[in-house]
Design a protein around this motif. Structure first.
Motif, PDB file in Angstrom:
ATOM      1  N   LYS A 239      43.636  33.775  48.499  1.00  0.00           N
ATOM      2  CA  LYS A 239      42.472  34.246  47.569  1.00  0.00           C
ATOM      3  C   LYS A 239      42.222  33.701  46.601  1.00  0.00           C
ATOM      4  CE  LYS A 239      41.372  38.966  47.474  1.00  0.00           C
ATOM      5  NZ  LYS A 239      40.173  38.799  47.913  1.00  0.00           N
ATOM      6  N   GLY A 240      41.185  33.191  46.104  1.00  0.00           N
ATOM      7  CA  GLY A 240      41.011  32.793  44.518  1.00  0.00           C
ATOM      8  C   GLY A 240      40.966  31.249  44.582  1.00  0.00           C
ATOM      9  N   ARG A 368      39.273  47.284  39.357  1.00  0.00           N
ATOM     10  CA  ARG A 368      38.686  45.864  39.333  1.00  0.00           C
ATOM     11  C   ARG A 368      37.875  45.770  38.284  1.00  0.00           C
ATOM     12  NH1 ARG A 368      39.860  40.588  39.553  1.00  0.00           N
ATOM     13  NH2 ARG A 368      40.128  41.279  37.405  1.00  0.00           N
ATOM     14  N   ASP A 374      41.574  38.228  34.448  1.00  0.00           N
ATOM     15  CA  ASP A 374      42.776  37.401  34.866  1.00  0.00           C
ATOM     16  C   ASP A 374      43.876  38.196  35.258  1.00  0.00           C
ATOM     17  OD1 ASP A 374      43.467  38.444  32.454  1.00  0.00           O
ATOM     18  OD2 ASP A 374      44.133  36.409  31.666  1.00  0.00           O
ATOM     19  N   TRP A 392      39.218  43.652  46.098  1.00  0.00           N
ATOM     20  CA  TRP A 392      39.707  43.104  45.033  1.00  0.00           C
ATOM     21  C   TRP A 392      39.250  41.504  44.993  1.00  0.00           C
ATOM     22  CZ3 TRP A 392      41.984  45.577  40.831  1.00  0.00           C
ATOM     23  CH2 TRP A 392      42.266  44.718  39.766  1.00  0.00           C
ATOM     24  N   CYS A 394      39.184  37.920  43.338  1.00  0.00           N
ATOM     25  CA  CYS A 394      40.018  36.887  42.765  1.00  0.00           C
ATOM     26  C   CYS A 394      39.399  35.811  42.238  1.00  0.00           C
ATOM     27  CB  CYS A 394      41.267  36.455  43.576  1.00  0.00           C
ATOM     28  SG  CYS A 394      42.393  37.903  44.096  1.00  0.00           S
ATOM     29  N   GLY A 399      45.950  34.935  42.148  1.00  0.00           N
ATOM     30  CA  GLY A 399      45.563  36.150  41.558  1.00  0.00           C
ATOM     31  C   GLY A 399      46.014  37.653  42.254  1.00  0.00           C
ATOM     32  N   MET A 400      46.192  37.323  43.504  1.00  0.00           N
ATOM     33  CA  MET A 400      46.725  38.504  44.344  1.00  0.00           C
ATOM     34  C   MET A 400      47.841  38.071  44.967  1.00  0.00           C
ATOM     35  SD  MET A 400      44.480  40.925  46.686  1.00  0.00           S
ATOM     36  CE  MET A 400      44.874  42.623  46.973  1.00  0.00           C
TER      37      MET A 400
END
Length: 537
Positions: A239-240, A368, A374, A392, A394, A399-400
């Motif tokens: 993710k992200g 969130r 960040d 959530w 990212c 980030g997760m």
């Protein structure tokens, strides 16, 4: 020839510091005292934790946020046994954990049995390699082990350190760092064949995973997808890689059947699937053979894939970033006509939208919105993790953080602690279930002692909900999944933090705002009630 006059432990510490280690986590024992001193002499801070399992997750969190080579130290016998879970997690989640274990000398082990067993025999199935240091070759073994941990797909390496080797002067020549096996461009013929296949694609989709994260390929993936209007699906660990607000980013997938109902029809429309560092070890059974025989599959991977989860028509073994650059300028115009991607993104958003009444959805959406962009968030395993991973958003890689492949409990707080050590100026939030918090409550003492102002949000429903849901789905009786409620406010106070119970959006917002300004950890106990996840994911 110049030789070292330091102890073996000094050589261990120097090798690890040169490779980027800043901290070692663990629980001391008499057999590792010399080893700990050698690490300290090399500038590697030893951080006490309350359990070796947590120590490995602290080390991983620090690696994600600051790039520090993760080090776990355990004494012989029970210390080593305690760490089995986190070492297996590192193997499945592709973490280059260096696991140092103290042991008695070989001759002594022949006649002394107290706490003694074969560490290497236990470790070998769950590590990339297991080594035992010996006089005269400490530096060589250390460099070999470090290179192995960091090459290809990163993974844990175990090093047994006999007491005499750690504490004796080491009369050996210094050893240079071993070269790491870094992926380059794939075979030219394979690359050209993949180019030809990709050039015929009209509706390509990219799926990216943990190997792209470890290579730092987020920028290259984002640029490639945007240049060619290719939608991106990631695993939870990835993710992200692309900012999840991007119109082409469809977020994380792999564990939620409700997400699959949106994504799988889209993948059926794809004529080319481009896999970028995608390791299906994170994915549920619904992702076994997820594409049909007419779809062309191009797999960009740093290692040979032997998982058997799906087929690939073109295997491009090499660097993800370099290979994507080699695939540029081959796609035709006019792909994905209509609004199929935008519709899928809207459908995903609607699927996980928060209902009007208080519950788990509201907790994740509220935090969130309330916390900085960040914020680093970690998630323990359980029902809350699946829903949180869909809700959530990212905006950058790492980030997760979570245990995505092994899906182990009691990882979120130590992951958060390590991440905060590496990024002290960022907000760090750990999502845990009440069962997971009770399993790892000792980690609160480590957060206190290391001065880590983590926000711990515990979803309180007094059940191992994910398992309870599976029991009901298979028409089995409720057995071994429910438990009494704990006073998490008092628990936080007992360990030197602050605890708050919330049962509304406004109370949660206020608690999150106040928690960011404290100099200690905060437990926010969000009471959501039983069966709060029914139909959620």
């Amino acid at each position: 020839m110049t030789t070292d006059t330091r102890t073996g432990a000094d050589i261990v510490g120097t090798s690890l510091a040169r490779a980027g280690a800043t901290h070692a986590f663990g629980v001391p024992g008499g057999e590792v005292l010399g080893l700990m001193q050698g690490l300290d002499n090399a500038g590697i801070k030893f951080a006490l934790v309350r359990h070796e399992n947590a120590g490995g997750f602290f080390a991983e969190g620090l690696w994600h946020s600051a790039g520090s080579l993760p080090i776990l130290v355990a004494t012989l016998g029970p210390g080593v046994a305690n760490a089995v879970n986190v070492v297996a997690n590192a193997m499945q989640d592709r973490v280059p954990l260096i696991f140092l274990t103290g042991c008695v000398d070989a001759a002594e082990a022949e006649t002394y049995t107290h706490q003694v067993f074969d560490h290497q025999a236990m470790m070998r199935p769950i590590v990339k390699g297991s080594f035992r240091l010996s006089h005269g070759a400490v530096g060589a073994v250390m460099e070999k082990a470090i290179a192995l941990a960091l090459s290809g797909q990163p993974g844990p390496v175990h090093i047994d350190v006999p007491i005499s080797v750690a504490e004796a002067l080491a009369d050996e020549a210094p050893v240079a760092a071993y070269p790491r096996d870094l992926a380059g461009l794939p075979d030219a013929g394979a690359l050209e064949a993949a180019k030809q296949a990709l050039s015929r694609g009209k509706t390509p989709i990219m799926v990216a995973g943990v190997d792209a994260v470890n290579e730092g390929s987020g920028g290259a993936i984002t640029a490639f997808c945007n240049a060619h209007s290719i939608p991106l699906i990631t695993t939870y660990k990835a993710k992200g890689l692309m900012d999840e607000r991007d119109p082409l980013c469809l977020g994380g997938a792999g564990l939620s059947p409700r997400a699959d109902k949106v994504l799988m029809p889209l993948m059926e429309q794809a004529d080319v699937i481009l896999l970028a560092g995608y390791d299906p070890i994170e994915m549920r059974i619904g992702w076994r053979d997820p594409w049909g025989p007419e779809t062309t599959v191009i797999d960009i991977t740093p290692v040979l894939r032997t998982h058997g989860m799906h087929r690939a028509d073109h295997l491009l073994k090499g660097s993800i970033t370099a290979t994507l650059a080699g695939l540029e300028h081959v796609l035709p115009e006019g792909r994905w006509t209509g609004d199929a991607i935008a519709t899928a993104k809207l459908d995903l958003s609607a699927t996980y939208a928060a209902p009007s009444d208080w519950g788990a959805h509201q907790v994740f959406h509220t935090l969130r919105d309330a916390l900085p962009e960040d914020t680093i968030v970690t998630a323990d395993s359980g029902a809350h993790r699946i829903l949180a991973s869909q809700i959530w958003k990212c905006y950058e890689p790492r980030g997760m953080l979570q245990s995505s492949a092994l899906c182990t409990m009691a990882c979120a707080m130590p992951l958060a602690g390590g991440a905060k050590m590496g990024a002290p100026d960022r907000t760090v939030l750990a999502f845990v279930g009440d069962g997971g918090l009770e399993m790892g409550a000792g980690d609160l003492a480590s957060l206190r002692d290391h001065g880590l102002n983590i926000i711990v949000c515990v979803l309180v429903d007094e059940s191992l909900t994910l398992i309870e849901m599976k029991q009901r789905a298979s028409q089995r009786p409720n057995l071994g999944v429910d438990f009494g409620g704990s006073d998490f406010v008092s628990l936080a106070k007992a360990f030197g933090g602050v605890g708050i119970e919330v049962e509304s959006i406004n109370a949660l917002k206020q608690a999150a705002e106040e928690a960011q300004n404290r100099d200690c950890f905060t437990i926010i106990a969000a009471k959501i009630g039983r069966r709060a996840y029914d139909g959620a994911f």
